[in-house]
Design a protein around this motif. Structure first.
Motif, mmCIF file in Angstrom:
data_model
loop_
_atom_site.group_PDB
_atom_site.id
_atom_site.type_symbol
_atom_site.label_atom_id
_atom_site.label_comp_id
_atom_site.label_asym_id
_atom_site.label_seq_id
_atom_site.Cartn_x
_atom_site.Cartn_y
_atom_site.Cartn_z
ATOM 1 N N TYR A 29 4.584 -8.618 0.792
ATOM 2 C CA TYR A 29 5.778 -8.400 -0.029
ATOM 3 C C TYR A 29 6.411 -9.708 -0.503
ATOM 4 O O TYR A 29 7.381 -9.696 -1.247
ATOM 5 C CB TYR A 29 6.817 -7.580 0.760
ATOM 6 C CG TYR A 29 6.196 -6.384 1.455
ATOM 7 C CD1 TYR A 29 5.779 -5.278 0.724
ATOM 8 C CD2 TYR A 29 5.983 -6.378 2.840
ATOM 9 C CE1 TYR A 29 5.168 -4.201 1.337
ATOM 10 C CE2 TYR A 29 5.372 -5.313 3.466
ATOM 11 C CZ TYR A 29 4.968 -4.222 2.716
ATOM 12 O OH TYR A 29 4.356 -3.154 3.323
ATOM 13 N N GLY A 83 2.874 -2.658 -1.521
ATOM 14 C CA GLY A 83 3.083 -1.217 -1.327
ATOM 15 C C GLY A 83 4.551 -0.864 -1.481
ATOM 16 O O GLY A 83 5.437 -1.679 -1.188
ATOM 17 N N HIS A 98 -4.609 7.613 -4.447
ATOM 18 C CA HIS A 98 -4.063 7.711 -3.082
ATOM 19 C C HIS A 98 -3.866 9.198 -2.787
ATOM 20 O O HIS A 98 -3.024 9.844 -3.418
ATOM 21 C CB HIS A 98 -2.735 6.934 -3.030
ATOM 22 C CG HIS A 98 -2.094 6.894 -1.670
ATOM 23 N ND1 HIS A 98 -1.195 5.901 -1.304
ATOM 24 C CD2 HIS A 98 -2.180 7.709 -0.589
ATOM 25 C CE1 HIS A 98 -0.787 6.089 -0.064
ATOM 26 N NE2 HIS A 98 -1.355 7.199 0.383
ATOM 27 N N VAL A 103 -7.315 5.397 -1.894
ATOM 28 C CA VAL A 103 -6.809 5.311 -0.521
ATOM 29 C C VAL A 103 -6.753 6.721 0.074
ATOM 30 O O VAL A 103 -6.276 7.653 -0.567
ATOM 31 C CB VAL A 103 -5.408 4.656 -0.499
ATOM 32 C CG1 VAL A 103 -4.743 4.826 0.868
ATOM 33 C CG2 VAL A 103 -5.500 3.175 -0.874
ATOM 34 N N GLU A 120 -4.988 8.493 3.196
ATOM 35 C CA GLU A 120 -3.998 8.242 4.253
ATOM 36 C C GLU A 120 -3.887 9.449 5.177
ATOM 37 O O GLU A 120 -3.652 10.583 4.740
ATOM 38 C CB GLU A 120 -2.617 7.927 3.624
ATOM 39 C CG GLU A 120 -1.553 7.649 4.678
ATOM 40 C CD GLU A 120 -0.330 6.915 4.164
ATOM 41 O OE1 GLU A 120 -0.307 6.502 2.988
ATOM 42 O OE2 GLU A 120 0.604 6.752 4.969
ATOM 43 N N VAL A 175 -0.380 -1.961 6.816
ATOM 44 C CA VAL A 175 0.865 -2.628 6.433
ATOM 45 C C VAL A 175 0.938 -3.931 7.248
ATOM 46 O O VAL A 175 0.734 -3.916 8.472
ATOM 47 C CB VAL A 175 2.057 -1.691 6.728
ATOM 48 C CG1 VAL A 175 3.383 -2.426 6.669
ATOM 49 C CG2 VAL A 175 2.044 -0.512 5.757
HETATM 50 O O1 KIV Z 1 2.918 1.658 0.427
HETATM 51 C C1 KIV Z 1 1.954 1.297 1.124
HETATM 52 O O2 KIV Z 1 2.019 0.307 1.859
HETATM 53 C C2 KIV Z 1 0.733 2.085 1.050
HETATM 54 C C3 KIV Z 1 -0.339 1.821 2.059
HETATM 55 C C4 KIV Z 1 0.086 2.238 3.395
HETATM 56 C C5 KIV Z 1 -1.625 2.412 1.664
HETATM 57 O O3 KIV Z 1 0.615 2.928 0.219
#
Ligand code: KIV
Length: 276
Positions: free
Chosen positions: A25, A44, A138, A181, A183, A216
């Motif tokens: 980030y 993300g 995703h 992705v 999840e 993350v």
């Molecule tokens: O927002 C995010 O960090 C994600 C990942 C967990 C795939 O979408």
């Protein structure tokens, strides 16, 4: 060093090389992670939770995604940069999706964008791909639908739900996404779909049968000792290390031992300890 592109990532599946993706980030984290050989860095919308302290990702804005994307991009020399399309930046129409994706490319420096949803998001994916913007899909647990899903729960556990995820994954591929992705879906389903799809699959809580994995960065680094879902492996325990460093700093400030002479300037211009 050239940056990895969407075709480079796609090719990794055909040569059987696993894809390592991680979120970042800010520029400092991006610079450190880029050196590790990670292939994809994802800005993300999880930043709503791990950076902003919200309980879900729903309040994150497109401007915030572009802002963090710009910062992360400055730290990358090799890794491919993907930026999430936040909630309500693509759901209204394919035109809205394309405008939002364009903003993430132009202002956030994204090389690709990621958006949630399968069959229902296919027209949005197609609009971006047709305009030359690579898209990551995703499916499975899609956090922007947290209210509809009744919480952050494993998806696709019964045959009807698994069939829906299969249809979603195929729709994402058909719409032109270059990877997807998965999840929080059962590992057997993720492995089956990874064999079925020609695009790479990147799992989070989806088992080892995927073509790659994403975590993350805060989870991977153990930045929050309260958060330990089953799918997270902490590769470090930074929460304790940061707290320890902070405590040592406070103790030295209060005890008068920091700053020392080596951290101090005088009027002659002489610099102690070779510092700047
Ligand atoms: O927002 C995010 O960090 C994600 C990942 C967990 C795939 O979408």
């Amino acid at each position: 060093m050239p940056r990895l592109t969407a075709p480079d990532i796609l090719k990794m599946k055909s040569i059987g090389e696993k894809i390592a993706m991680v979120t970042a980030y800010d520029v400092a984290m991006a610079r450190l992670l880029d050196r590790t050989g990670v292939d994809m860095v994802l800005v993300g919308d999880s930043l709503g939770m791990v950076v902003q302290g919200e309980e879900n990702t729903l309040r994150v804005t497109l401007d915030e995604m572009a802002y963090h994307g710009r910062a992360v991009n400055r730290g990358l020399e090799r890794a491919h940069l993907t930026i999430d399309m936040p909630f309500m930046s693509y759901q209204l129409s394919p035109t809205q999706a394309l405008e939002s994706a364009g903003k993430l490319v132009q202002q956030g420096r994204a090389q690709s964008v990621k958006l949630e949803g399968g069959v229902r998001s296919a027209p949005a994916i197609r609009a971006c791909v047709d305009a030359g913007i690579p898209v990551v899909g995703h499916v499975g647990l899609t956090p922007q639908s947290v209210h509809a899903m009744g919480g952050f729960k494993v998806q696709g556990r019964d045959e009807t739900a698994a069939r829906r995820i299969r249809e979603d994954a195929l729709a994402v591929q058909e719409a032109g996404a270059f990877c997807i992705v998965f999840e929080m879906i059962p590992s057997a389903l993720a492995a089956e779909l990874s064999a079925l799809l020609s695009i790479p699959t990147i799992g989070i809580g989806a088992g080892a049968g995927c073509d790659g994995q994403v975590l993350v960065c805060n989870d991977l680094l153990g930045m929050d000792e309260r958060f330990k879902p089953r799918f997270v492996k902490r590769f470090a325990e930074l929460a304790g290390i940061i707290e320890g460093a902070g405590r040592a700093y406070v103790a030295e400030v209060k005890g008068g031992t920091f700053p020392g002479p080596e951290h101090t300037y005088d009027t002659t211009g002489k610099v102690y300890g070779g510092g700047k």
